[in-house]
Design an enzyme around this catalytic site. Structure first.
Site, short mmCIF file in Angstrom:
data_model
loop_
_atom_site.label_atom_id
_atom_site.label_comp_id
_atom_site.label_asym_id
_atom_site.label_seq_id
_atom_site.Cartn_x
_atom_site.Cartn_y
_atom_site.Cartn_z
NE ARG A 61 -16.88 14.48 12.81
CZ ARG A 61 -17.57 15.54 12.74
NH1 ARG A 61 -18.13 15.95 11.87
NH2 ARG A 61 -17.88 15.97 13.91
CE1 TYR A 62 -11.09 10.75 12.95
CE2 TYR A 62 -9.16 9.75 12.04
CZ TYR A 62 -10.20 9.76 12.76
OH TYR A 62 -10.34 8.55 13.41
CB THR A 63 -7.91 18.09 10.56
OG1 THR A 63 -7.69 17.43 10.01
CG2 THR A 63 -7.74 18.02 12.22
#
Length: 318
Positions: A61-63
């Protein structure tokens, strides 16, 4: 660099690990905005590996997935030197199966993560939270299958309360499934909630703790002493700034110990936390190479029992 086993597993990880949550676009498709350009992120990752850091933590999910892509490119050619830890659970789209830990979502997202990372296996695949709608056995059977397929080496969890982790370990035990070897909680001198239940469980069951926010969102660096710096965690998150205000007296004690030992407050707080029971590694989030240099200075020595006691008392209410 110092290395310890991740819980009771045979996997050895660096005492300090690198978090990649803020690497990438300031306007991602999903997830929090990034703060570090791909070019600077690559330099930080490669410098971290050069300093002996082998545990690199990210999430699907990060960036918007870009953090995984950046990490994959940065470690190309040295894949065997690093432990890649990523996660699954958070929302990555608008569809009904675009989040959680159903078998459907896990199996789809592991393929997406492998592709973005440019690798054929993930060292540590972590449940990025509790899925209250999916039976634990369904999720754990999916993780077990991934290990049997060779796509995942170990599994862990993040943000699990002690009772849910206990239940997950029991489900794995009675069904002879792979079990979590690690848990990733928020733990620092200004957030010691895990010491009540989660940490004793980890000690008893041999679960390695990989900590996020080990310097309290920057509070333990002392940078909030006079004001809230623009661009800091406290600037973006008022709750961090308020906690920093309440912790001023304790942070003053931390700074006094740092001055006495010729260390920085961040080094003192990191050294205290990595030597706590069940702790295997502390994830540092950095946006500049100077921060990396500072944090790595927390390894290779240990606070005296007296200094550890002083910190324990100064931050007792947290």
């Amino acid at each position: 660099m110092e290395y310890v086993r991740l819980g009771k597993s045979g996997l050895k990880v660096s005492r300090i690990s690198l978090g990649c949550w803020n690497f990438g676009s300031p306007t991602p498709r999903w997830g929090k905005p990034g703060k570090v350009t791909p070019e600077d992120s690559t330099r930080i990752i490669q410098a971290a590996v050069d300093k002996g850091i082998n545990l690199l933590d990210t999430a699907n999910r990060y960036t918007g997935g870009e953090a995984e892509e950046i990490l994959g490119r940065a470690v190309r050619g040295m894949r065997d030197k690093v432990i890649i830890a990523t996660k699954v659970h958070g929302e990555v789209g608008s569809g009904p199966n675009d989040k959680g830990q159903s078998r459907q979502h896990i199996m789809r997202e592991v393929e997406s993560s492998l592709k973005r990372l440019g690798t054929d296996y993930i060292d540590l695949y972590q449940a990025h939270g509790v899925d209250w709608e999916t039976p634990l056995e369904e999720s754990l059977r999916a993780y077990d299958d991934l290990i049997r397929q060779g796509k995942v080496r170990y599994i862990g969890c993040s943000n699990f309360p002690a009772w849910v982790l206990t239940k997950a370990l029991w489900v794995s035990d009675v069904n002879k499934l792979a079990s979590f070897v690690s848990v990733q909680p928020n733990y620092s001198l200004v957030n010691r909630t895990v010491e009540k239940e989660l940490q004793p469980l980890c000690v008893d069951q041999g679960i390695g703790m990989i900590l996020y926010s080990p310097i309290g969102g920057g509070i333990l660096t002392g940078k909030y002493e006079n004001a809230v710096p623009e661009g800091s965690r406290g600037y973006d998150e008022p709750g961090v700034a308020e906690k920093a205000r309440k912790a001023q007296a304790a942070v003053a004690q931390l700074k006094a110990i740092a001055n006495e030992l010729g260390k920085t407050p961040a080094q003192i707080s990191l050294n205290w936390i990595i030597h706590r029971p069940a702790v295997s590694s502390a994830i540092m989030g950095v946006s500049r190479l100077e921060q990396l240099e500072d944090n790595v200075g927390a390894v290779g020595w240990k606070l005296s029992d007296e200094h550890a006691r002083q910190l324990d008392e100064a931050f007792a209410e947290w």
